[in-house]
Design a protein around this motif. Structure first.
Motif, PDB file in Angstrom:
ATOM      1  N   ASP A   8       0.810  -1.220   0.000  1.00 60.26           N
ATOM      2  CA  ASP A   8       0.000   0.000   0.000  1.00 60.26           C
ATOM      3  C   ASP A   8       0.839   1.265   0.000  1.00 60.26           C
ATOM      4  OD1 ASP A   8      -2.368  -1.402  -0.004  1.00 60.26           O
ATOM      5  OD2 ASP A   8      -2.546  -1.412   2.172  1.00 60.26           O
ATOM      6  N   THR A   9       2.119   1.139   0.324  1.00 58.95           N
ATOM      7  CA  THR A   9       2.978   2.321   0.379  1.00 58.95           C
ATOM      8  C   THR A   9       4.187   2.141  -0.536  1.00 58.95           C
ATOM      9  OG1 THR A   9       4.237   1.441   2.239  1.00 58.95           O
ATOM     10  CG2 THR A   9       2.341   2.826   2.779  1.00 58.95           C
ATOM     11  N   VAL A  10       4.686   3.262  -0.993  1.00 57.12           N
ATOM     12  CA  VAL A  10       5.881   3.287  -1.839  1.00 57.12           C
ATOM     13  C   VAL A  10       6.838   4.293  -1.228  1.00 57.12           C
ATOM     14  CG1 VAL A  10       6.778   3.844  -4.121  1.00 57.12           C
ATOM     15  CG2 VAL A  10       4.560   2.727  -3.904  1.00 57.12           C
ATOM     16  N   THR A  11       8.104   3.922  -1.109  1.00 53.40           N
ATOM     17  CA  THR A  11       9.108   4.821  -0.568  1.00 53.40           C
ATOM     18  C   THR A  11       9.715   5.646  -1.692  1.00 53.40           C
ATOM     19  OG1 THR A  11       9.621   3.227   1.155  1.00 53.40           O
ATOM     20  CG2 THR A  11      11.250   4.946   0.742  1.00 53.40           C
ATOM     21  N   LEU A  12       9.664   6.959  -1.536  1.00 53.03           N
ATOM     22  CA  LEU A  12      10.266   7.876  -2.498  1.00 53.03           C
ATOM     23  C   LEU A  12      11.362   8.658  -1.789  1.00 53.03           C
ATOM     24  CD1 LEU A  12       7.059   9.316  -4.201  1.00 53.03           C
ATOM     25  CD2 LEU A  12       8.497   7.462  -5.004  1.00 53.03           C
ATOM     26  N   HIS A  13      12.428   8.905  -2.481  1.00 56.90           N
ATOM     27  CA  HIS A  13      13.535   9.671  -1.926  1.00 56.90           C
ATOM     28  C   HIS A  13      13.290  11.159  -2.170  1.00 56.90           C
ATOM     29  CE1 HIS A  13      15.744   5.927  -1.441  1.00 56.90           C
ATOM     30  NE2 HIS A  13      15.293   5.615  -2.647  1.00 56.90           N
ATOM     31  N   ARG A  14      13.683  11.985  -1.232  1.00 56.77           N
ATOM     32  CA  ARG A  14      13.477  13.430  -1.359  1.00 56.77           C
ATOM     33  C   ARG A  14      14.045  13.985  -2.680  1.00 56.77           C
ATOM     34  NH1 ARG A  14      11.615  17.069   1.881  1.00 56.77           N
ATOM     35  NH2 ARG A  14      11.727  15.716   3.687  1.00 56.77           N
TER      36      ARG A  14
END
Length: 99
Positions: free
Chosen positions: A3-9
Motif C-alpha cells: 500500500d505504500t511506496v518509498t520515495l527519496h526526497r
C-alpha cells in the motif's frame, strides 16, 4: 502489492524540477514514478499499454516519455525481442551524487 511506496526526497524535489521545469516533460516524471511504484524501485516488466493505464497518458506519450528517460539515463531498458514486454529499471543518479 504494497500500500505504500518509498520515495527519496531528491526524486520528489530535484527530479521533478529537472524533468518538469527544465526539460518541460511532465509526462516523463509521471512515467518514472509509475515505473518506480510498480516495481518498488526495482526492475519491472510493463507494456506501454500498462503504463498508459497506470498514468492516464496516451500510449504514444508514454513511448516518448520512456525514450526521454532512457536518454537522460534515468531508466535502464532490458533488451528483448521487439514483441516482448520491456523490463525497466528506474535509475537513481542522485545517490551517486550524494556519495
Amino acid at each position: 502489492m504494497k500500500d505504500t511506496v518509498t520515495l527519496h526526497r531528491p526524486m520528489l524535489e530535484g527530479l521533478m524540477a529537472d524533468l518538469i521545469g527544465h526539460d518541460r516533460t511532465p509526462a516523463a516524471y509521471v512515467v518514472y514514478l509509475a515505473i518506480w511504484s510498480a516495481g518498488d524501485g526495482g526492475r519491472v516488466a510493463l507494456s506501454y499499454a500498462d503504463l498508459a493505464a497506470r498514468t492516464g497518458l496516451a500510449r504514444r506519450t508514454v513511448q516518448t516519455a520512456i525514450a526521454h528517460l532512457h536518454r537522460r539515463q534515468l531508466v535502464a531498458i532490458e533488451p528483448g525481442a521487439p514483441t516482448e514486454v520491456r523490463r525497466y529499471q528506474p535509475l537513481t543518479p542522485w545517490r551517486r551524487w550524494a556519495d
